[in-house]
Design a protein around this motif. Structure first.
Motif, mmCIF file in Angstrom:
data_model
loop_
_atom_site.group_PDB
_atom_site.id
_atom_site.type_symbol
_atom_site.label_atom_id
_atom_site.label_comp_id
_atom_site.label_asym_id
_atom_site.label_seq_id
_atom_site.Cartn_x
_atom_site.Cartn_y
_atom_site.Cartn_z
ATOM 1 N N ILE A 53 0.842 -1.198 0.000
ATOM 2 C CA ILE A 53 0.000 0.000 0.000
ATOM 3 C C ILE A 53 0.876 1.246 0.000
ATOM 4 N N MET A 54 1.935 1.242 0.803
ATOM 5 C CA MET A 54 2.790 2.427 0.881
ATOM 6 C C MET A 54 3.549 2.661 -0.407
ATOM 7 N N ALA A 55 3.921 1.617 -1.126
ATOM 8 C CA ALA A 55 4.593 1.816 -2.416
ATOM 9 C C ALA A 55 3.652 2.544 -3.373
ATOM 10 N N VAL A 56 2.379 2.170 -3.361
ATOM 11 C CA VAL A 56 1.393 2.845 -4.212
ATOM 12 C C VAL A 56 1.178 4.276 -3.727
ATOM 13 N N ALA A 57 1.146 4.476 -2.414
ATOM 14 C CA ALA A 57 0.982 5.826 -1.848
ATOM 15 C C ALA A 57 2.150 6.714 -2.265
ATOM 16 N N TYR A 58 3.373 6.184 -2.190
ATOM 17 C CA TYR A 58 4.539 6.967 -2.610
ATOM 18 C C TYR A 58 4.461 7.275 -4.104
ATOM 19 N N ASP A 59 4.042 6.305 -4.901
ATOM 20 C CA ASP A 59 3.889 6.524 -6.349
ATOM 21 C C ASP A 59 2.796 7.548 -6.648
ATOM 22 N N SER A 60 1.880 7.727 -5.719
ATOM 23 C CA SER A 60 0.780 8.683 -5.895
ATOM 24 C C SER A 60 1.144 10.085 -5.424
ATOM 25 N N GLY A 61 2.351 10.243 -4.902
ATOM 26 C CA GLY A 61 2.819 11.576 -4.527
ATOM 27 C C GLY A 61 3.056 11.809 -3.048
ATOM 28 N N PHE A 62 2.629 10.883 -2.195
ATOM 29 C CA PHE A 62 2.881 11.049 -0.766
ATOM 30 C C PHE A 62 4.346 10.730 -0.478
ATOM 31 N N ASN A 63 4.913 11.405 0.513
ATOM 32 C CA ASN A 63 6.284 11.088 0.902
ATOM 33 C C ASN A 63 6.387 10.800 2.393
ATOM 34 N N SER A 64 5.244 10.589 3.031
ATOM 35 C CA SER A 64 5.205 10.288 4.457
ATOM 36 C C SER A 64 4.051 9.329 4.734
ATOM 37 N N LYS A 65 4.358 8.235 5.425
ATOM 38 C CA LYS A 65 3.328 7.264 5.793
ATOM 39 C C LYS A 65 2.290 7.903 6.715
#
Length: 88
Positions: A53-65
């Protein structure tokens, strides 16, 4: 101090004011809403089934869990995990 401009040749504070008036969101909320929507689309793609999930979140522009989880729950009312399980 040099005046900061966006690609639209508008002052940054003017763009921020437009977002506040037009969307009732500050710049950060506007961008993170866009990122959450991007995440929701990407996480359902077959090619992303094997990644976290976090890999997708990072790919979506987030840089913090923390920012991702907090903002996702704020606008969706559920955690990213719960959302993913309900779409499986």
């Amino acid at each position: 101090m040099k005046n900061q401009h966006s690609y639209l040749e508008l002052a940054a504070n003017y763009v921020s004011q437009l977002l506040n008036l037009g969307f009732q969101k500050n710049f950060s909320e506007y961008i993170n809403t866009y990122r959450v929507n991007e995440f929701k689309e990407r996480v359902l793609l077959e090619e992303n089934k094997g990644i976290t999930i976090m890999a997708v979140a990072y790919d979506s522009g987030f840089n913090s869990k923390t920012v991702f989880n907090t903002f996702f729950k704020k606008i969706e009312g559920i955690t990213p995990n719960t959302c993913l399980k309900s779409n499986s």
